[in-house]
Design an enzyme around this catalytic site. Structure first.
Site, short mmCIF file in Angstrom:
data_model
loop_
_atom_site.label_atom_id
_atom_site.label_comp_id
_atom_site.label_asym_id
_atom_site.label_seq_id
_atom_site.Cartn_x
_atom_site.Cartn_y
_atom_site.Cartn_z
N ASP A 153 6.87 1.04 1.93
CA ASP A 153 6.56 0.09 0.86
C ASP A 153 7.46 0.36 -0.35
O ASP A 153 7.95 -0.56 -1.00
CB ASP A 153 5.11 0.24 0.40
N ASP A 181 0.85 -1.20 0.00
CA ASP A 181 0.00 0.00 0.00
C ASP A 181 0.89 1.25 0.00
O ASP A 181 0.81 2.08 0.90
CB ASP A 181 -0.93 0.01 1.21
N VAL A 221 2.62 -6.28 3.06
CA VAL A 221 3.17 -5.12 3.78
C VAL A 221 2.14 -4.00 3.89
O VAL A 221 2.50 -2.83 4.08
CB VAL A 221 4.48 -4.62 3.13
N HIS A 245 9.92 -0.40 8.24
CA HIS A 245 8.99 -1.49 8.56
C HIS A 245 8.91 -2.52 7.43
O HIS A 245 9.32 -3.65 7.59
CB HIS A 245 7.58 -0.92 8.81
N ASP A 246 8.38 -2.12 6.31
CA ASP A 246 8.12 -3.08 5.21
C ASP A 246 9.39 -3.71 4.64
O ASP A 246 9.38 -4.91 4.30
CB ASP A 246 7.34 -2.38 4.09
O1 RIB Z 1 2.85 0.17 10.84
C1 RIB Z 1 3.66 0.24 9.70
C2 RIB Z 1 2.91 -0.20 8.49
O2 RIB Z 1 1.83 0.71 8.26
C3 RIB Z 1 3.76 -0.15 7.21
O3 RIB Z 1 3.34 -1.14 6.32
C4 RIB Z 1 3.45 1.22 6.64
O4 RIB Z 1 3.57 1.25 5.21
C5 RIB Z 1 2.02 1.39 7.02
O5 RIB Z 1 1.24 0.75 6.04
CA CA Z 2 2.85 -0.63 4.01
#
Ligand code: RIB
Ligand code: CA
Length: 306
Positions: free
Chosen positions: A14, A9, A122, A238-239
């Site tokens: 991402d 997303d 993700v 994160h992703d």
């Molecule tokens: O909490 C982090 C997630 O939320 C990641 O995937 C970021 O892109 C958002 O979608």
């Molecule tokens: Ca994401």
């Protein structure tokens, strides 16, 4: 070679995950990219995904996933990722187009390649949950599931209890964690160990530029500003943890747990709860990241972009 479907997303992190998967194409083959609602509505995340697919010269086709969660109302994260979902970069006219429905494509690809395909999620887990519920052969045919989502031993980032991807569709996450498929979970416990810094951004500026460099720098400038305002810290990768794991699992340490999602309470709606560690369960929960190894792979991936 890890053959993957990546469901995303975009979303600033991402975008980094897509870039790393493209740069690590000697280890990872992206069979399909599915844009789902999440950080923003699907019209915006699809536009961002097509722009990134074009900029990164992906051969993989792009598909559309779910428009909304299974049950709850749709939420978004424009306060972090901007009104268009990927604040910062300005892309040239996009000639890439959507190849169709991501759900039917994922079902066909996974079922026709038993034991071969890893589904990487993700964003919200809605698409994955829909596939699991649509055909029992899907879960049986998956090699494994790798997700960014949840938080076990720390607070969430949308509510004190819930991380965004799970909070966006808790019912879908509960289906995924209880599908019986092996799940590798990158929750906030481990992703928040990999935080961007000015030094990392400066290091990227010193690298030989690729077509992705200006996109990365423009995106990270906005991502850093938004996170400093909203969470008073630099953003985390994160992703990209999901991609780094597939390229080099030794970057992370895990605990084997079973995971449930609170879909009932108001206060803790979307909380991920892991059974006490006893070596049982279908979920590998990421607990530690070896920072140097991660960032070294990050630079390597970006250096290999076309
Ligand atoms: O909490 C982090 C997630 O939320 C990641 O995937 C970021 O892109 C958002 O979608
Ligand atoms: Ca994401």
């Amino acid at each position: 070679m890890e053959r993957i479907i990546i469901d995303c997303d975009p979303g600033h992190d991402d975008a980094v995950a897509l870039a790393m998967a493209r740069g690590l194409s000697d280890k990872i083959k992206v069979e399909a990219i599915i844009a789902t609602y999440g950080n923003q509505s699907i019209d915006k995340t699809l536009t961002n995904t097509l722009n990134l697919a074009q900029a990164l010269k992906y051969d993989a086709p792009v598909y559309t996933g779910s428009l909304r969660p299974l049950i709850r109302e749709r939420v978004a994260a424009g306060y972090i990722h901007g009104e268009n979902g990927l604040a910062g970069p300005v892309f040239p006219p996009c000639t890439r187009y959507c190849n169709g429905n991501g759900i039917t494509t994922a079902l066909d690809l996974v079922i026709n390649n038993p034991g071969e395909i890893t589904f990487v999620s993700v964003g919200p887990f809605t698409d994955l949950a829909v596939c699991i519920k649509a055909d029992p052969r899907f879960a049986k045919s998956l090699k494994r599931i790798v997700v960014m989502g949840g938080a076990i031993n720390r607070s969430g980032n949308v509510t004190p209890s819930a991380e965004f991807n799970v909070y966006a569709d808790p019912e879908a996450a509960q289906i995924v964690f209880n599908s019986g498929v092996d799940v590798v979970m990158f929750g906030l416990d481990v992703t928040l160990q990999l935080t961007l810094s000015d030094e990392i951004i400066e290091n990227v500026k010193k690298m030989p530029a690729t077509s992705y460099t200006p996109i990365f720098l423009a995106a990270m400038e906005c991502y850093v500003a938004a996170c400093k305002e909203y969470v008073h810290d630099y953003p985390s990768m994160h992703d990209p943890c999901t991609i780094a794991y597939l390229a080099d699992p030794s970057i992370f340490e895990f605990e084997r747990r079973s995971v449930q999602v609170d879909c009932k309470s108001e206060l803790n709606y979307g909380r991920t709860v892991a059974a006490f560690p006893n070596g049982e369960g279908n979920v590998l929960v990421g607990v530690k990241a070896y920072k140097e190894k991660f960032w070294s792979l990050f630079y390597e991936a970006l250096s290999r972009l076309p």
